[in-house]
Design a protein around this motif. Structure first.
Motif, PDB file in Angstrom:
ATOM      1  N   TRP A   5      75.745  58.261  98.177  1.00  0.00           N
ATOM      2  CA  TRP A   5      76.595  59.448  98.090  1.00  0.00           C
ATOM      3  C   TRP A   5      75.866  60.678  97.577  1.00  0.00           C
ATOM      4  CZ3 TRP A   5      81.107  59.944 100.371  1.00  0.00           C
ATOM      5  CH2 TRP A   5      81.778  58.794 100.761  1.00  0.00           C
ATOM      6  N   ILE A   6      74.608  60.559  97.217  1.00  0.00           N
ATOM      7  CA  ILE A   6      73.872  61.705  96.653  1.00  0.00           C
ATOM      8  C   ILE A   6      73.825  62.867  97.636  1.00  0.00           C
ATOM      9  CG2 ILE A   6      71.601  62.522  95.906  1.00  0.00           C
ATOM     10  CD1 ILE A   6      71.210  59.768  94.570  1.00  0.00           C
ATOM     11  N   LEU A   7      73.377  62.633  98.863  1.00  0.00           N
ATOM     12  CA  LEU A   7      73.272  63.720  99.835  1.00  0.00           C
ATOM     13  C   LEU A   7      74.625  64.346 100.163  1.00  0.00           C
ATOM     14  CD1 LEU A   7      71.539  65.472 101.678  1.00  0.00           C
ATOM     15  CD2 LEU A   7      71.731  63.677 103.419  1.00  0.00           C
ATOM     16  N   PRO A   8      75.666  63.570 100.459  1.00  0.00           N
ATOM     17  CA  PRO A   8      76.960  64.202 100.740  1.00  0.00           C
ATOM     18  C   PRO A   8      77.495  65.030  99.569  1.00  0.00           C
ATOM     19  CG  PRO A   8      76.994  61.922 101.451  1.00  0.00           C
ATOM     20  CD  PRO A   8      75.711  62.126 100.723  1.00  0.00           C
ATOM     21  N   VAL A   9      77.338  64.527  98.354  1.00  0.00           N
ATOM     22  CA  VAL A   9      77.814  65.275  97.185  1.00  0.00           C
ATOM     23  C   VAL A   9      77.009  66.561  97.017  1.00  0.00           C
ATOM     24  CG1 VAL A   9      77.991  65.228  94.664  1.00  0.00           C
ATOM     25  CG2 VAL A   9      78.799  63.286  96.006  1.00  0.00           C
ATOM     26  N   LEU A  10      75.699  66.480  97.191  1.00  0.00           N
ATOM     27  CA  LEU A  10      74.864  67.683  97.088  1.00  0.00           C
ATOM     28  C   LEU A  10      75.256  68.720  98.142  1.00  0.00           C
ATOM     29  CD1 LEU A  10      71.294  66.291  96.321  1.00  0.00           C
ATOM     30  CD2 LEU A  10      72.737  67.692  94.836  1.00  0.00           C
ATOM     31  N   LEU A  11      75.552  68.260  99.344  1.00  0.00           N
ATOM     32  CA  LEU A  11      75.969  69.198 100.395  1.00  0.00           C
ATOM     33  C   LEU A  11      77.278  69.892 100.036  1.00  0.00           C
ATOM     34  CD1 LEU A  11      75.029  67.125 103.554  1.00  0.00           C
ATOM     35  CD2 LEU A  11      74.096  69.365 102.939  1.00  0.00           C
ATOM     36  N   VAL A  12      78.248  69.160  99.510  1.00  0.00           N
ATOM     37  CA  VAL A  12      79.532  69.769  99.126  1.00  0.00           C
ATOM     38  C   VAL A  12      79.334  70.736  97.962  1.00  0.00           C
ATOM     39  CG1 VAL A  12      81.809  69.286  98.154  1.00  0.00           C
ATOM     40  CG2 VAL A  12      80.945  67.907 100.038  1.00  0.00           C
ATOM     41  N   VAL A  13      78.532  70.345  96.974  1.00  0.00           N
ATOM     42  CA  VAL A  13      78.293  71.221  95.819  1.00  0.00           C
ATOM     43  C   VAL A  13      77.582  72.500  96.257  1.00  0.00           C
ATOM     44  CG1 VAL A  13      76.978  71.437  93.664  1.00  0.00           C
ATOM     45  CG2 VAL A  13      78.341  69.396  94.100  1.00  0.00           C
ATOM     46  N   LEU A  41      78.909  68.441 107.380  1.00  0.00           N
ATOM     47  CA  LEU A  41      77.590  67.815 107.216  1.00  0.00           C
ATOM     48  C   LEU A  41      77.632  66.705 106.169  1.00  0.00           C
ATOM     49  CD1 LEU A  41      75.176  70.876 107.377  1.00  0.00           C
ATOM     50  CD2 LEU A  41      75.327  68.996 108.997  1.00  0.00           C
ATOM     51  N   ALA A  42      78.373  66.929 105.109  1.00  0.00           N
ATOM     52  CA  ALA A  42      78.511  65.898 104.075  1.00  0.00           C
ATOM     53  C   ALA A  42      79.198  64.664 104.657  1.00  0.00           C
ATOM     54  CB  ALA A  42      79.295  66.432 102.882  1.00  0.00           C
ATOM     55  N   GLY A  43      80.237  64.889 105.428  1.00  0.00           N
ATOM     56  CA  GLY A  43      80.941  63.762 106.042  1.00  0.00           C
ATOM     57  C   GLY A  43      80.067  62.978 107.001  1.00  0.00           C
ATOM     58  N   LEU A  44      79.281  63.692 107.798  1.00  0.00           N
ATOM     59  CA  LEU A  44      78.390  63.022 108.751  1.00  0.00           C
ATOM     60  C   LEU A  44      77.290  62.230 108.058  1.00  0.00           C
ATOM     61  CD1 LEU A  44      77.995  65.731 111.529  1.00  0.00           C
ATOM     62  CD2 LEU A  44      79.221  63.561 111.678  1.00  0.00           C
ATOM     63  N   ASN A  45      76.934  62.635 106.859  1.00  0.00           N
ATOM     64  CA  ASN A  45      75.873  61.955 106.119  1.00  0.00           C
ATOM     65  C   ASN A  45      76.411  60.982 105.074  1.00  0.00           C
ATOM     66  OD1 ASN A  45      73.197  63.055 107.034  1.00  0.00           O
ATOM     67  ND2 ASN A  45      74.368  64.923 106.732  1.00  0.00           N
ATOM     68  N   SER A  46      77.698  60.759 105.099  1.00  0.00           N
ATOM     69  CA  SER A  46      78.299  59.861 104.108  1.00  0.00           C
ATOM     70  C   SER A  46      78.386  58.447 104.662  1.00  0.00           C
ATOM     71  CB  SER A  46      79.689  60.352 103.736  1.00  0.00           C
ATOM     72  OG  SER A  46      80.614  60.009 104.747  1.00  0.00           O
ATOM     73  N   PRO A  47      78.580  57.483 103.788  1.00  0.00           N
ATOM     74  CA  PRO A  47      78.770  56.104 104.250  1.00  0.00           C
ATOM     75  C   PRO A  47      80.059  55.903 105.041  1.00  0.00           C
ATOM     76  CG  PRO A  47      78.222  56.153 101.910  1.00  0.00           C
ATOM     77  CD  PRO A  47      78.452  57.565 102.339  1.00  0.00           C
ATOM     78  N   LEU A  48      80.949  56.892 105.036  1.00  0.00           N
ATOM     79  CA  LEU A  48      82.219  56.765 105.735  1.00  0.00           C
ATOM     80  C   LEU A  48      82.073  56.805 107.253  1.00  0.00           C
ATOM     81  CD1 LEU A  48      84.333  59.169 103.514  1.00  0.00           C
ATOM     82  CD2 LEU A  48      84.207  56.672 103.383  1.00  0.00           C
ATOM     83  N   VAL A  49      80.978  57.364 107.756  1.00  0.00           N
ATOM     84  CA  VAL A  49      80.800  57.549 109.189  1.00  0.00           C
ATOM     85  C   VAL A  49      80.477  56.235 109.903  1.00  0.00           C
ATOM     86  CG1 VAL A  49      79.322  58.653 110.913  1.00  0.00           C
ATOM     87  CG2 VAL A  49      80.124  59.942 108.962  1.00  0.00           C
ATOM     88  N   PHE A  50      79.833  55.333 109.220  1.00  0.00           N
ATOM     89  CA  PHE A  50      79.381  54.103 109.843  1.00  0.00           C
ATOM     90  C   PHE A  50      80.377  52.977 109.623  1.00  0.00           C
ATOM     91  CE2 PHE A  50      75.682  56.664 109.210  1.00  0.00           C
ATOM     92  CZ  PHE A  50      74.965  56.470 110.374  1.00  0.00           C
TER      93      PHE A  50
END
Length: 143
Positions: A5-13, A41-50
């Protein structure tokens, strides 16, 4: 789990900070689409997409039974997004190497010590960053 979740959270922040700056400077019309882009972008890079990931050992066991390929992936990998395959994705066994140390070990063994993803294992043979069409062709119609 938190590493995924690091990348998605960083993108939202970051998107929130940039959007807030734009609003404060008097450009709210530009802030909204920019924030939406960061959230997307955060959603696409989150674990939720897969599809739901399983452990490498379980994926290998299931693959031995049903013959379906195993995809070793990690959140934030743009090539993994490409191989997601839409509706066909559920017909694969997905292993998130950031959540499963055994999966990371399998990928390193297949890639001379590198954690190169996606690594797709078909019939026990690893394929690094294969073409999505090739992966679709590996899916038997019965699976």
């Amino acid at each position: 789990m938190t590493r995924a979740w690091i990348l998605p959270v960083l993108l939202v922040v970051c998107g929130s900070l940039v959007a807030t700056t734009l609003v404060v400077r008097g450009f709210p019309g530009a802030a909204v689409p920019l924030l939406l882009m960061f959230v997307l972008l955060a959603g696409l890079n989150s674990p939720l997409v897969f599809p739901r990931s399983i452990g490498a050992v379980e994926a290998q066991r299931r693959s031995a039974v049903d013959g379906r390929p195993i995809v070793y992936w990690r959140p934030g990998c743009k090539y993994c997004l490409r191989i997601r395959l839409g509706r066909s994705a559920h017909r694969l066994h997905w292993v998130n190497i950031w959540r499963d140390p055994a999966g990371a070990t399998e990928v390193r063994a297949a890639n001379n010590g590198d954690e190169t993803v996606p690594t797709v294992v078909v019939a026990g043979r690893p394929h690094v960053n294969p073409d999505p069409e090739w992966v679709r062709a590996q899916l038997s119609p019965s699976t």
